[in-house]
Scaffold this motif. Structure first.
Motif, PDB file in Angstrom:
ATOM      1  N   ASN A  43       0.809  -1.220   0.000  1.00  0.00           N
ATOM      2  CA  ASN A  43       0.000   0.000   0.000  1.00  0.00           C
ATOM      3  C   ASN A  43       0.841   1.269   0.000  1.00  0.00           C
ATOM      4  N   TYR A  44       2.058   1.207   0.501  1.00  0.00           N
ATOM      5  CA  TYR A  44       2.886   2.404   0.520  1.00  0.00           C
ATOM      6  C   TYR A  44       3.199   2.885  -0.901  1.00  0.00           C
ATOM      7  N   ILE A  45       3.314   1.948  -1.836  1.00  0.00           N
ATOM      8  CA  ILE A  45       3.545   2.322  -3.232  1.00  0.00           C
ATOM      9  C   ILE A  45       2.319   3.069  -3.768  1.00  0.00           C
ATOM     10  N   VAL A  69      10.730   1.894  -8.614  1.00  0.00           N
ATOM     11  CA  VAL A  69      10.215   2.400  -7.348  1.00  0.00           C
ATOM     12  C   VAL A  69      10.956   1.687  -6.222  1.00  0.00           C
ATOM     13  N   GLU A  70      11.262   2.447  -5.175  1.00  0.00           N
ATOM     14  CA  GLU A  70      11.930   1.891  -3.994  1.00  0.00           C
ATOM     15  C   GLU A  70      11.192   2.358  -2.760  1.00  0.00           C
ATOM     16  N   ALA A  71      11.136   1.495  -1.763  1.00  0.00           N
ATOM     17  CA  ALA A  71      10.523   1.854  -0.487  1.00  0.00           C
ATOM     18  C   ALA A  71      11.361   1.263   0.641  1.00  0.00           C
ATOM     19  N   ALA A  72      11.567   2.064   1.677  1.00  0.00           N
ATOM     20  CA  ALA A  72      12.268   1.609   2.886  1.00  0.00           C
ATOM     21  C   ALA A  72      11.291   1.777   4.045  1.00  0.00           C
ATOM     22  N   TYR A  73      10.964   0.669   4.680  1.00  0.00           N
ATOM     23  CA  TYR A  73       9.967   0.672   5.750  1.00  0.00           C
ATOM     24  C   TYR A  73      10.652   0.925   7.089  1.00  0.00           C
ATOM     25  N   LYS A  74      10.205   1.962   7.779  1.00  0.00           N
ATOM     26  CA  LYS A  74      10.840   2.395   9.029  1.00  0.00           C
ATOM     27  C   LYS A  74      10.060   1.940  10.259  1.00  0.00           C
ATOM     28  N   SER A  75       8.726   2.015  10.191  1.00  0.00           N
ATOM     29  CA  SER A  75       7.856   1.578  11.280  1.00  0.00           C
ATOM     30  C   SER A  75       6.483   1.292  10.686  1.00  0.00           C
ATOM     31  N   LYS A  87       8.487   8.563  11.576  1.00  0.00           N
ATOM     32  CA  LYS A  87       8.725   8.234  10.168  1.00  0.00           C
ATOM     33  C   LYS A  87       8.279   6.789   9.933  1.00  0.00           C
ATOM     34  N   VAL A  88       7.453   6.593   8.919  1.00  0.00           N
ATOM     35  CA  VAL A  88       6.891   5.282   8.618  1.00  0.00           C
ATOM     36  C   VAL A  88       7.575   4.647   7.406  1.00  0.00           C
ATOM     37  N   CYS A  89       7.798   5.430   6.364  1.00  0.00           N
ATOM     38  CA  CYS A  89       8.358   4.888   5.128  1.00  0.00           C
ATOM     39  C   CYS A  89       8.996   6.019   4.329  1.00  0.00           C
ATOM     40  N   THR A  90      10.057   5.699   3.633  1.00  0.00           N
ATOM     41  CA  THR A  90      10.654   6.630   2.678  1.00  0.00           C
ATOM     42  C   THR A  90      10.791   5.909   1.350  1.00  0.00           C
ATOM     43  N   GLY A  91      10.860   6.681   0.280  1.00  0.00           N
ATOM     44  CA  GLY A  91      10.996   6.020  -1.005  1.00  0.00           C
ATOM     45  C   GLY A  91      11.256   6.978  -2.139  1.00  0.00           C
ATOM     46  N   SER A  92      11.333   6.395  -3.319  1.00  0.00           N
ATOM     47  CA  SER A  92      11.569   7.178  -4.525  1.00  0.00           C
ATOM     48  C   SER A  92      10.974   6.445  -5.718  1.00  0.00           C
ATOM     49  N   SER A  93      10.760   7.195  -6.778  1.00  0.00           N
ATOM     50  CA  SER A  93      10.296   6.585  -8.020  1.00  0.00           C
ATOM     51  C   SER A  93      10.865   7.356  -9.203  1.00  0.00           C
TER      52      SER A  93
END
Length: 140
Positions: free
Chosen positions: A24-26, A59-65, A101-107
Motif C-alpha cells: 500500500n505504501y507504493i 520504485v523503492e521503499a524503505a519501511y521504518k515503522s 517516520k513510517v516509510c521513505t521512497g523514490s520513483s
C-alpha cells in the motif's frame, strides 16, 4: 518544492497483523505524486489529455515503522530531478499524530507519447518541461 498529502489509513489496507500491508505504501506514493502535480499546476490528467504518459520505471521503499488502521499519514513529496526523458520523485511518509517516520521512497518515471514511444519533453513540450524543472530540488 515539497507538497504534503494527507490520508487516513483504511481498514482494508491492513493485514492480519493489523498493520498497513507493505504494497500500500507504493499506492500512497502514487496518490501523493498526483497531488504534487496538481499543486504545481501540471495535472496528471492534463498530461494524459496532452498525450503524455508517465509510466513508472522504478520504485523503492524503505519501511521504518508500521502504520495502522485509522492513522493519519502525511506523505511529503518532492520532484528531485527532471531530464528531457525522465522525472524522479522522493517520498517521506510520517504519522501525523506522532511525527514518527513510517516509510521513505523514490520513483522514476519516463515520458512517453500515446504510442508508447519516448518523448523529449524539453523539445516537444518546452513549457511543461520548464514548469517541471522549476519545481525540482535542483531549482532551489
Amino acid at each position: 518544492m515539497e507538497t504534503v498529502y494527507e490520508r487516513k489509513v483504511n481498514y482494508y489496507e491492513t493485514d492480519k497483523m493489523g498493520v498497513v500491508h507493505h504494497a500500500n505504501y507504493i499506492k500512497y506514493f502514487e496518490e501523493a505524486r498526483v497531488y504534487f502535480l496538481d499543486k504545481i499546476g501540471l495535472s496528471y490528467k492534463g498530461f494524459e489529455e496532452t498525450g503524455i504518459i508517465m509510466p513508472v520505471l522504478s520504485v523503492e521503499a524503505a519501511y521504518k515503522s508500521s502504520a495502522e488502521f485509522d492513522d493519519i499519514l502525511e506523505v511529503k513529496t518532492r520532484l528531485t530531478r527532471v531530464t528531457p526523458v525522465k522525472a524522479f520523485f522522493s517520498y517521506e511518509i510520517t504519522d501525523k499524530k506522532t511525527g514518527r517516520k513510517v516509510c521513505t521512497g523514490s520513483s522514476a518515471h519516463g515520458f512517453l507519447n500515446r504510442d508508447f514511444k519516448p518523448l523529449n519533453m524539453k523539445k516537444e513540450f518546452p513549457e511543461i518541461f520548464k514548469g517541471l524543472g522549476e519545481s525540482t530540488d535542483e531549482a532551489r
